[in-house]
Design an enzyme around this catalytic site. Structure first.
Site, PDB file in Angstrom:
ATOM      1  N   ASP A   1       0.841  -1.207   0.000  1.00 50.68           N
ATOM      2  CA  ASP A   1       0.000   0.000   0.000  1.00 50.68           C
ATOM      3  C   ASP A   1       0.873   1.253   0.000  1.00 50.68           C
ATOM      4  OD1 ASP A   1      -2.539   1.551   0.335  1.00 50.68           O
ATOM      5  OD2 ASP A   1      -1.498   2.152   2.163  1.00 50.68           O
TER       6      ASP A   1
ATOM      7  N   ARG B   1       0.238   6.479  -6.744  1.00 54.31           N
ATOM      8  CA  ARG B   1      -1.043   7.163  -6.982  1.00 54.31           C
ATOM      9  C   ARG B   1      -0.888   8.667  -6.788  1.00 54.31           C
ATOM     10  NH1 ARG B   1      -4.621   4.798  -2.691  1.00 54.31           N
ATOM     11  NH2 ARG B   1      -6.131   6.303  -3.446  1.00 54.31           N
TER      12      ARG B   1
ATOM     13  N   SER C   1      -7.170   1.045   0.241  1.00 49.62           N
ATOM     14  CA  SER C   1      -5.941   1.489   0.888  1.00 49.62           C
ATOM     15  C   SER C   1      -6.151   1.626   2.403  1.00 49.62           C
ATOM     16  CB  SER C   1      -5.521   2.834   0.269  1.00 49.62           C
ATOM     17  OG  SER C   1      -4.519   3.445   1.019  1.00 49.62           O
TER      18      SER C   1
HETATM   19  N1  URA Z   1      -5.688   7.631   3.165  1.00 41.01           N
HETATM   20  C1  URA Z   1      -5.148   6.414   2.851  1.00 41.01           C
HETATM   21  O1  URA Z   1      -4.602   5.738   3.714  1.00 41.01           O
HETATM   22  N2  URA Z   1      -5.237   5.978   1.584  1.00 41.01           N
HETATM   23  C2  URA Z   1      -5.823   6.686   0.597  1.00 41.01           C
HETATM   24  O2  URA Z   1      -5.876   6.235  -0.522  1.00 41.01           O
HETATM   25  C3  URA Z   1      -6.373   7.962   0.922  1.00 41.01           C
HETATM   26  C4  URA Z   1      -6.304   8.407   2.226  1.00 41.01           C
END
Ligand code: URA
Length: 438
Positions: A161, A168, A183
């Site tokens: 992640d 991202r 996520s």
């Molecule tokens: N917080 C997260 O942990 N992931 C995201 O994609 C957006 C906010």
């Protein structure tokens, strides 16, 4: 399986299987899929979306990319709380000790602030000596001993992640509900708690400003959590004006201490107790949220929440003296005041702007890893709906540098809107998903 085939499948609107998603995430995590292919896949997902099954499969693949904590040896339901991020949002620091004092262990893994939103870890680290860099083993030990520990996200949890989020962030693919939900939920699942309260913030000072999107995110995360065997509730709450009065790390710790002493701003106390009530009902400690709220209010008034907070701070190396004498917390050199230019109703305090001004002062980061100043920030003197007279103090700006203080003063002066018509203020809560009791 060929990565290119999977990119084309998603680009053309096809659905990926759990096996295909698992393959993509584990190969990307191992460095076997280049960023340009993963970026193309993310953009295809951004436009084509993920269905419910794909979103859950992505959550599981991200969670399983690292260590998965397991608190089953505690023999108790462990609770976690997550906020999607806001300005002056110190609710975790009030709610977590109260819920722990009610006998429900709380294991909280938090991030640092980024952009205009603050982070729980930064706030706690403004207490001299406090360490959130715990090993997973120490974290679990403290949850067992004290029923409460807060640690910073580490690379051992959901590493895929971390890598995907970084990509991202630079490819314009953050703002997709499925990707955001997967996520956030991957981190919650990996963190091991079996009861999760999600606070989805909505408004000027939040990442989501649209009601439909906020509820869609709340519903998506609740569905994922249930599919993955968790007790979960999501509450959509207001983030149009800052929570409480203080924005800035040490300033917010002072406010948390005041709330736990029963002398804090009513909105912070009320929202902490309301959300905590849902959590107590979720774990079955009480029959309904209202009973939970009564219990938490009792633990706030009798000082049990304060004692639990102090115990956590001391166990994680924090200087207990600072909690007895709040003037020992980091203090800024200068304090400037913003005055009301006219009399009337305070109609708006733009939370996003206040968060940005706090970052200009040095309380927040504009890039990951930037060093922050714990002492600086803003203390508001009024809430939306109050009547102010010309010349009244609207806010105090705490700064250490005359140039940033000047810039902050200029920016903040345009943040308050005063008018002749009465402003209603905002509700604390817009809705609960699923409606309680379910
Ligand atoms: N917080 C997260 O942990 N992931 C995201 O994609 C957006 C906010």
């Amino acid at each position: 399986m060929r990565v290119l085939d999977l990119i084309i499948k998603k680009r053309d609107g096809g659905n990926l299987t759990a096996e295909e998603i698992g393959f993509l995430i584990s190969e990307f995590d191992r460095g076997n899929i280049p960023d340009y292919q993963m970026s193309a896949l993310l953009m295809a997902i951004y436009f084509q979306g993920l269905n419910a099954r794909e979103t859950t499969a992505l959550t599981a693949a991200l969670a399983e990319s690292g260590e998965m904590l397991d608190f089953s040896s505690l023999g108790a339901i462990v609770a976690d709380k997550h906020s999607s991020g806001g300005v002056g949002d110190k609710i975790t620091l009030v709610l977590a000790p109260l819920v722990a004092a009610a006998g429900v262990p709380v294991a909280k893994i938090s991030g640092r602030g980024l952009g205009f939103t603050g982070g729980t870890i930064d706030k706690l680290e403004s207490i001299p000596g406090f360490s959130a860099r715990l090993s997973v083993e120490k974290f679990m030990e403290l949850v067992q001993e004290n029923s409460l520990a807060i640690m910073v996200q580490t690379e051992r949890l959901t590493p895929a992640d971390g890598k995907l989020y970084a990509l991202r962030n630079v490819t314009g693919t953050v703002e997709n509900i499925s990707l955001i939900a997967a996520s956030i939920m991957s981190k919650k699942i990996a963190a091991g708690a079996n009861a999760i309260l999600l606070d989805v913030k909505m408004g000027r000072g939040a990442f989501i400003q649209n009601r439909d999107e906020a509820f869609h995110l709340a519903e998506t995360m609740v569905r994922i959590g249930k599919e993955m065997g968790r007790r979960i509730v999501s509450v959509v709450t207001d983030m149009n004006q800052p929570l409480g009065f203080a924005v800035g790390n040490a300033l917010e710790i002072k406010e948390v201490m005041n709330v736990l002493r029963g002398q804090g701003p009513p909105d912070v106390e009320r929202l902490s107790v309301l959300l905590g009530g849902y959590l107590l009902a979720l774990v079955g400690k009480v029959r309904n949220p209202e009973e939970g709220q009564e219990e938490l209010l009792r633990l706030l008034k009798n000082g049990a929440g304060l004692e639990k907070f102090k115990q956590m701070v001391i166990s994680q190396g924090g200087d207990a003296q600072c909690l007895e004498d709040l003037s020992l917390l980091p203090q800024a050199k200068f304090v400037e005041t913003i005055k009301a230019p006219k009399s009337g109703y305070l109609r708006e305090i733009d939370a996003r702007k206040v968060g940005k001004v706090a970052a200009i002062l040095g309380a927040g980061r504009s890039f990951k890893g930037e060093k922050i100043d714990f002492s600086v920030g803003i203390v508001l003197n009024h809430k939306v709906g109050n009547i102010v007279a010309e010349g009244d103090t609207l806010a105090y700006i705490h700064g250490n540098n005359e140039d940033t203080l000047k810039a902050a003063f200029k920016e903040l002066s345009g943040t308050f809107s005063i008018g002749e018509e009465k402003a209603e203020g905002f509700p604390l809560i817009y809705g609960v998903v699923p409606p309680f009791p379910s």
